[in-house]
Enzyme design. Structure first.
Site, PDB file in Angstrom:
ATOM      1  N   GLY A  13       0.836  -1.200   0.000  1.00 26.18           N
ATOM      2  CA  GLY A  13       0.000   0.000   0.000  1.00 26.18           C
ATOM      3  C   GLY A  13       0.864   1.240   0.000  1.00 26.18           C
ATOM      4  N   ASP A  64      -2.288  -8.283  -5.291  1.00 22.71           N
ATOM      5  CA  ASP A  64      -3.258  -8.314  -4.189  1.00 22.71           C
ATOM      6  C   ASP A  64      -2.665  -9.107  -3.025  1.00 22.71           C
ATOM      7  OD1 ASP A  64      -5.409  -8.747  -2.464  1.00 22.71           O
ATOM      8  OD2 ASP A  64      -6.828  -9.166  -4.081  1.00 22.71           O
ATOM      9  N   ASN A  91       1.453  -2.248   5.260  1.00 24.78           N
ATOM     10  CA  ASN A  91       0.632  -1.052   5.371  1.00 24.78           C
ATOM     11  C   ASN A  91      -0.685  -1.174   4.595  1.00 24.78           C
ATOM     12  OD1 ASN A  91       0.240   1.957   5.886  1.00 24.78           O
ATOM     13  ND2 ASN A  91       0.264   1.864   3.656  1.00 24.78           N
ATOM     14  N   SER A 143      -3.984  -0.052  14.063  1.00 21.40           N
ATOM     15  CA  SER A 143      -4.815   1.115  14.356  1.00 21.40           C
ATOM     16  C   SER A 143      -5.297   1.042  15.790  1.00 21.40           C
ATOM     17  CB  SER A 143      -6.024   1.129  13.415  1.00 21.40           C
ATOM     18  OG  SER A 143      -6.993   2.050  13.844  1.00 21.40           O
ATOM     19  N   TYR A 156     -13.122  -3.739  10.345  1.00 19.35           N
ATOM     20  CA  TYR A 156     -11.841  -3.038  10.396  1.00 19.35           C
ATOM     21  C   TYR A 156     -11.185  -3.219  11.764  1.00 19.35           C
ATOM     22  CZ  TYR A 156      -8.449   0.771  10.023  1.00 19.35           C
ATOM     23  OH  TYR A 156      -7.285   1.514  10.008  1.00 19.35           O
TER      24      TYR A 156
END
Length: 172
Positions: A13, A64, A91, A143, A156
């Protein structure tokens, strides 16, 4: 400033958002960077064009991370080109927000597949290579949502909590 001369860094990413900043920081620290992306060839091309001063040090690869076979092919290609991979920054990440009560299976699966399975796929391949060369660092971008949960982001938050646990397990 750290110096990453003669080091090869993979940033998944790595062509947009936080990943683009990570890629640029490693380039400025003299690393050779392989920045990966999964979508939007035009944006990736513009990103590379914008960093033309690093043309010899920046490689862009599209695949991917959620697909194990594509990760294997990527590492086979990269390890033919470079003797050693020094750093992997996991990332890559996506969000498909929805309330848990109405979240679709596709919304759940796609986020888990990219964020968590992709981190595992890339880490596994990197570890196999890093064990052979007896050196390597893996950085997993998680996160705070993985610790506290976020309304409308069950998929997420679960993927990020999984990354935290995966990081702890693999480090042992």
């Amino acid at each position: 400033i750290m110096d990453f001369s003669n080091q090869v860094v993979i940033v998944t990413g790595g062509t947009r958002g936080i990943g683009s900043g990570i890629t640029q920081a490693f380039l400025k620290a003299n690393a050779t960077v392989i920045a990966t992306y999964a979508h939007n060839d035009e944006k990736a091309s513009l990103f590379k064009t914008g960093l033309s001063e690093f043309k010899d040090k920046l490689i862009i690869k599209k695949f991917d991370v959620s697909l194990r076979e594509q990760c294997e092919v990527f590492f086979n290609e990269i390890t033919l080109q470079f003797e050693q991979i020094h750093v992997l920054v996991n990332n890559s990440g996506i969000r498909k927000d929805n309330l848990g009560a109405v979240m679709t299976e596709q919304e759940w699966d796609s986020v888990i597949d990219v964020n968590l399975k992709g981190t595992f796929n890339m880490s596994q391949q990197a570890i196999l290579h890093m064990m052979k060369t007896r050196y390597g660092r893996i950085i997993n971008m998680s996160s705070v949502g993985g610790s506290i949960g976020i309304a409308g982001q069950a998929n997420y938050a679960a993927s990020k909590a999984g990354q935290i646990a995966l990081s702890k397990s693999l480090s042992k």
